[in-house]
Design a protein around this motif. Sequence first.
Motif, PDB file in Angstrom:
ATOM      1  N   LEU A 162       0.828  -1.209   0.000  1.00  0.00           N
ATOM      2  CA  LEU A 162       0.000   0.000   0.000  1.00  0.00           C
ATOM      3  C   LEU A 162       0.862   1.259   0.000  1.00  0.00           C
ATOM      4  O   LEU A 162       0.556   2.217  -0.720  1.00  0.00           O
ATOM      5  CB  LEU A 162      -0.955   0.017   1.195  1.00  0.00           C
ATOM      6  CG  LEU A 162      -2.229  -0.784   1.060  1.00  0.00           C
ATOM      7  CD1 LEU A 162      -3.091  -0.623   2.299  1.00  0.00           C
ATOM      8  CD2 LEU A 162      -3.012  -0.384  -0.183  1.00  0.00           C
ATOM      9  N   LYS A 212       1.953   1.722  -3.469  1.00  0.00           N
ATOM     10  CA  LYS A 212       0.807   2.146  -4.283  1.00  0.00           C
ATOM     11  C   LYS A 212       0.482   3.619  -4.043  1.00  0.00           C
ATOM     12  O   LYS A 212       0.271   4.377  -4.993  1.00  0.00           O
ATOM     13  CB  LYS A 212      -0.407   1.271  -3.951  1.00  0.00           C
ATOM     14  CG  LYS A 212      -1.677   1.648  -4.683  1.00  0.00           C
ATOM     15  CD  LYS A 212      -2.839   0.766  -4.235  1.00  0.00           C
ATOM     16  CE  LYS A 212      -4.150   1.247  -4.797  1.00  0.00           C
ATOM     17  NZ  LYS A 212      -5.284   0.439  -4.355  1.00  0.00           N
ATOM     18  N   TRP A 213       0.437   4.027  -2.762  1.00  0.00           N
ATOM     19  CA  TRP A 213       0.149   5.425  -2.440  1.00  0.00           C
ATOM     20  C   TRP A 213       1.182   6.346  -3.074  1.00  0.00           C
ATOM     21  O   TRP A 213       0.835   7.342  -3.696  1.00  0.00           O
ATOM     22  CB  TRP A 213       0.186   5.661  -0.936  1.00  0.00           C
ATOM     23  CG  TRP A 213      -0.791   4.918  -0.094  1.00  0.00           C
ATOM     24  CD1 TRP A 213      -2.000   4.374  -0.480  1.00  0.00           C
ATOM     25  CD2 TRP A 213      -0.652   4.640   1.295  1.00  0.00           C
ATOM     26  NE1 TRP A 213      -2.607   3.784   0.600  1.00  0.00           N
ATOM     27  CE2 TRP A 213      -1.803   3.930   1.709  1.00  0.00           C
ATOM     28  CE3 TRP A 213       0.327   4.916   2.236  1.00  0.00           C
ATOM     29  CZ2 TRP A 213      -1.995   3.506   3.018  1.00  0.00           C
ATOM     30  CZ3 TRP A 213       0.147   4.497   3.543  1.00  0.00           C
ATOM     31  CH2 TRP A 213      -1.004   3.797   3.924  1.00  0.00           C
ATOM     32  N   GLU A 246      -7.141   2.094   1.617  1.00  0.00           N
ATOM     33  CA  GLU A 246      -7.222   1.278   0.408  1.00  0.00           C
ATOM     34  C   GLU A 246      -8.623   1.428  -0.175  1.00  0.00           C
ATOM     35  O   GLU A 246      -9.583   1.698   0.551  1.00  0.00           O
ATOM     36  CB  GLU A 246      -6.933  -0.189   0.761  1.00  0.00           C
ATOM     37  CG  GLU A 246      -7.166  -1.209  -0.331  1.00  0.00           C
ATOM     38  CD  GLU A 246      -6.300  -1.049  -1.562  1.00  0.00           C
ATOM     39  OE1 GLU A 246      -6.311   0.048  -2.153  1.00  0.00           O
ATOM     40  OE2 GLU A 246      -5.645  -2.015  -1.965  1.00  0.00           O
TER      41      GLU A 246
END
Length: 170
Positions: free
Chosen positions: A62, A65-66, A80
């Motif tokens: 995550l 991804k962020w 998420e």
Amino acid sequence: MAVPQNKTELLAAIDKTYGKLAADFAAIPVERTAEKTLEGHAKGIMMSVHDLAAYLLGWNLLVIKWYRGRKAGQEVDFPETGYKWNELGRLAQKFYADHAALPFPDLLAELDRAKSDIVAIIEAEDDTSLYGRPWYEKWTLGRMIQFNTSSPYANAHTRLVKWRKAQALS
């Protein structure tokens, strides 16, 4: 360990806590990693060592991804897509399920890769971009990384030390 305040301290915290965690995981017989004998991330739920590694991988992915989403100018869902901050127990269950089929050694290799990707992200930034301004709400990028790397690595280390003692695996 003190909360990191700059790039150097963040990298050192990740290195130190991940090193301990990697040694913990390496000391556990693979055949014991699927036993649901650890207190889970949601009340009343038991998890396995495999689930714990999957949880850490989920949060590391995550962070990546962020970061990549923000760098690309995209709107990022925190924590998420489909989850709110008050649903972290449900998100933990998702992480367990996402990686359930991955053999434990492969899961650890994925966690190591994700941690290395995060280190590369940190190395590409400077103290100002990491700690000089809010990145998500009031939190800096460095703090968001720390919340999802060195802090949970340290927590997992503590859990595993306690679990290994209870399981007579010291």
